[in-house]
Design an enzyme around this catalytic site. Structure first.
Site, short mmCIF file in Angstrom:
data_model
loop_
_atom_site.label_atom_id
_atom_site.label_comp_id
_atom_site.label_asym_id
_atom_site.label_seq_id
_atom_site.Cartn_x
_atom_site.Cartn_y
_atom_site.Cartn_z
N HIS A 28 -9.05 10.63 4.91
CA HIS A 28 -8.41 11.93 5.62
C HIS A 28 -9.58 13.06 5.88
O HIS A 28 -9.33 14.09 6.44
CB HIS A 28 -7.31 12.55 4.86
CG HIS A 28 -5.97 11.36 5.09
ND1 HIS A 28 -6.01 10.50 4.42
CD2 HIS A 28 -5.35 11.43 5.95
CE1 HIS A 28 -4.86 9.65 4.86
NE2 HIS A 28 -4.30 10.17 5.75
N CYS A 74 0.44 5.78 -0.28
CA CYS A 74 -0.63 6.79 -0.09
C CYS A 74 0.00 8.20 -0.16
O CYS A 74 1.10 8.57 0.21
CB CYS A 74 -1.28 6.73 1.44
SG CYS A 74 -0.05 6.71 2.76
N HIS A 118 0.94 -1.25 -0.02
CA HIS A 118 -0.02 -0.19 0.08
C HIS A 118 0.90 1.40 -0.05
O HIS A 118 1.86 1.03 0.87
CB HIS A 118 -0.79 0.00 1.40
CG HIS A 118 -1.64 1.28 1.55
ND1 HIS A 118 -2.58 1.93 0.64
CD2 HIS A 118 -1.52 2.33 2.47
CE1 HIS A 118 -2.88 2.98 1.10
NE2 HIS A 118 -2.29 3.24 2.07
#
Length: 756
Positions: free
Chosen positions: A696, A645, A643
């Site tokens: 977020h 980000c 992952h």
């Protein structure tokens, strides 16, 4: 004598006061006045801690993000945030997070990405052909008035116009530099206002000058600063995060009153700088590392600084290399640290003490500060000689690595077939990134365990209850691939660091990541080794609760490296290889425990990329080699996920493919699938989950928006290789947000399957 100043100070507060005040305001529990009172108290404390300096920064404080502050100051507010009756403060928070307080109508938040090669996230300015600017200096001027009232000699801090354009994004195909003239006109107004406020010096941050700049941008710098010359206070052109290199020859011709140079890795091109510096210009040297926590070798620095001081006198300024935003506030709160290790460290307050000591030595001679210099010399030597930094067994194991340790047994196409047979997943399989909400109950159990109020068995039972609850929710929602929720983890880096040799931990060493989100990076001081399994018991328990696959969750070696305060006494590549070996052992133990999907997060891969492209290949080679060392050594039917980000990946997508993870999940929701641009000329070979839920923001994505994002993705990536997932972990969200968002995500996947 040399003058001391600072580029910026941590703004969250030594005890994270601002974090808690922000979150109380967003929940609707505290008023705007209460929030501003806490902010004012933090600024007052920061002024007290910086009192020994000759010049203090003003304007470095922010309620969320300094780039967002600049957008607001410039009147650069995207149209979707204009109107609707919101006051200035709430509009600001809507730009940052899509909502100001609970109950607001949601709106798409501004895109968020990493600030150069740091773990700090900023809100990306959005430019269109219709962008206009109008000056609003209320917040900055209020802070200047506050400082002047406190008797502080203030140096205003602003983000420079060219770096502001550089870190922004044109969202309609227009060119950022098309806005230069209009932006420079507003900056001229800003500088004139600062002069009227009685500001003598303005620090103009231009970190983009440490990058590879196209000729058009070099010309823009020259044109822009010519236009600003003489308009406002005396100007300190400030660069950081690296040397100027080939930009130096033209940067020194810019009409400013001084330059700040990052000298944390040595004062590159010092002779050239001194020869070219005009007799009226100051030179600020960032001699104290503003991004790491190791004490400076003050005696070695004085060897370099004494001849510069003799040449420049009061035109020599001493400072940290960059804003101290990137380090914790005060080491004095960390008396639980081992005394020897404690002596090796310096947080923000101690770094300013180092500057003061250097300035005193330059003014009065080393004998005037002989005792603190001797203490510093002994600490530096102690670290060099300490046996705790070197583990012979780790070094021996490194020597046994062979190339086949970094290879899967079969290519992806073969592995994919075997994994499809094992898992029998539907099209557009749904999953999450790993963490689920860290509730008050979870935090209370962890606190009680650390305090001794819970024993090992009681703590394990508490965490197993949370894992069972997390699995139950995922079953109810209908997710295809599950996670255990990471209830036992305080942080995705700190958790592993606590279980590995070579790491130490602070109690209050918090650093702002974005907004109210703070992290407490481990201190990686020695050779890394795994004494025992770290995650197997939790993964095995979670898998026992479900017939669906449950991913084992690990943090990758590059992320453990980049999100720690890493040792600087050996190459980062060597340290990363040690971490990779430890994670490799954990991967193999998970596979032996019948955990057949294993996610190894490398969220910080892009962040560690050097600023200059010439240095990219070397970094990517050792970083990807470390990931492959950690991830391989398992059978083909073990599915390896990773992952990443909140970074720009388009320019390294072929290197990401070299990682050869079976499935990669990546952020795309805030950037509206702009990552897909990378696939115009590059066919990504493995499976990918483009994040469709912006975690977020408190906003809950609706089903149709997720469907549309996935349909965009399917135009570039074969649908049979697409996964559906959020863009990051859910730790910071509440269950009231997570459940409906994931329900909509699962429903979107169902509609996509029906339409296929």
């Amino acid at each position: 004598m040399a003058r001391t100043h600072n580029l910026g100070f941590p703004r969250i507060g030594a005890r994270r006061q601002l974090k808690f005040a922000l979150e109380s305001y967003w929940r609707g529990q505290d008023s705007a006045e209460q929030l501003q009172q806490v902010a004012a108290a933090v600024r007052a404390e920061n002024r007290r801690l910086q009192a020994p300096l000759d010049l203090q920064p003003v304007g470095d404080f922010s309620l969320y993000d300094h780039v967002l502050d600049t957008s607001v100051m410039l009147g650069h507010v995207p149209q979707r945030f204009v109107g609707n009756g919101f006051n200035q403060l709430d509009r600001y928070f809507r730009m940052a997070r899509g909502r100001a307080v609970e109950g607001d109508a949601p709106v798409a938040a501004g895109e968020m990405t990493k600030w150069f090669n740091t773990n700090y996230h900023y809100i990306v300015p959005e430019f269109t052909a219709e962008t206009r600017f109008s000056l609003n200096t209320w917040s900055l001027c209020a802070q200047i008035d506050e400082a002047h009232a406190a008797g502080i000699k203030a140096k205003a801090v602003i983000l420079g116009p060219l770096s502001y354009l550089w870190v922004g994004k044109a969202v309609d195909g227009s060119e950022r530099l098309d806005h230069l003239d209009a932006l420079i006109a507003v900056y001229a107004q800003l500088l004139a206002e600062l002069r009227r406020k009685g500001v003598d010096w303005v620090q103009i941050d231009e970190p983009a000058l440490t990058l590879d700049l196209p000729p058009t941008w070099r010309q823009a710098y020259q044109r822009g600063y010519e236009a600003l010359h003489g308009v406002g206070p005396r100007s300190l052109l400030t660069t950081y995060f690296g040397p100027l290199d080939d930009n130096l020859k033209w940067v020194l011709d810019l009409p400013v009153d001084g330059f700040h140079i990052d000298a944390s890795d040595g004062i590159a091109q010092l002779d050239t700088i001194l020869a070219r510096l005009h007799e009226t210009q100051v030179l600020s040297l960032g001699v104290v590392d503003g991004r790491n926590v190791w004490a400076s070798d003050l005696n070695a620095l004085l060897d370099v600084l004494e001849p510069v001081d003799a040449a420049l006198g009061e035109r020599l300024w001493l400072a940290p290399s960059c804003s101290l935003l990137h380090v914790p506030v005060d080491l004095s709160a960390e008396r639980a640290l081992d005394p020897e290790l404690f002596s090796w460290l310096a947080f923000a307050v101690q770094k300013l003490d180092e500057l003061t000591l250097l300035a005193q030595a330059l003014k009065h001679g080393r004998e005037h500060v002989a005792e603190p210099l001797l203490i510093n010399r002994r600490a530096i030597q102690s670290r060099r000689d300490s046996t705790r930094t070197h583990n012979p067994s780790v070094r021996e194991q490194i020597g046994h690595i062979t190339p086949d340790w970094q290879q899967r047994r079969s290519p992806y196409a073969v592995r994919a077939q075997r994994q499809a047979q094992r898992f029998a997943l539907p099209a557009f399989p749904t999953t999450t990134i790993g963490s689920f909400p860290q509730t008050q109950d979870i935090r209370a159990a962890r606190r009680d365990y650390r305090a001794g109020a819970l024993d090992d068995a009681q703590y394990r039972q508490a965490m197993q209850r949370e894992i069972a609850h997390c699995l139950s929710v995922q079953h109810e929602l209908g997710l295809d691939v599950l996670v255990h929720g990471e209830a036992e983890r305080n942080d995705m880096v700190e958790y592993f660091g606590e279980l590995l040799d070579g790491f130490a931990f602070s109690r209050q060493g918090w650093v702002q990541s974005y907004g109210s989100r703070c992290v407490k990076p481990p201190i990686l001081y020695g050779d890394v080794q795994r004494p025992a399994a770290m995650t197997v018991q939790w993964a095995r328990y979670a898998q026992s609760l479900s017939d669906k696959p449950v991913k084992g969750m690990l943090t990758g070696p590059v992320t453990l490296l980049n999100w720690s305060f890493v040792r600087d006494d050996q190459p980062r590549s060597e340290t990363c290889l040690q971490i990779a070996l430890a994670i490799r052992e954990e991967v193999q133990d998970l596979a032996a425990a019948s955990i057949h999907m294993i996610q190894i997060d490398e969220a910080a891969l892009r962040e560690g990329l050097p600023l200059r492209q010439r240095d990219w290949p070397a970094y990517l080679d050792w970083a990807i080699a470390a990931f492959r060392l950690a991830a391989n050594g398992v059978d083909d039917d073990i599915q390896i996920h990773t992952h990443m980000c909140y970074s720009e990946f388009n320019d390294i997508i072929d290197d990401i493919a070299r990682m050869d993870a079976d499935v990669i999940t990546i952020e795309t929701s805030r950037s509206h699938m702009q990552l897909l641009d990378a696939f115009q000329d590059f066919e990504y070979p493995n499976a990918i989950g483009p994040g469709v839920y912006d975690i977020h923001s408190p906003n809950v994505p609706d089903t149709q928006s997720i469907v549309e994002l996935m349909r965009k993705a399917a135009t570039r990536i074969p649908p049979e290789r697409l996964w559906v997932n959020p863009d990051c972990g859910l730790k910071t969200r509440s269950w009231s947000e997570v459940k409906p968002a994931l329900a909509n995500m699962v429903e979107a996947a169902r509609r996509l399957r029906q339409a296929a």
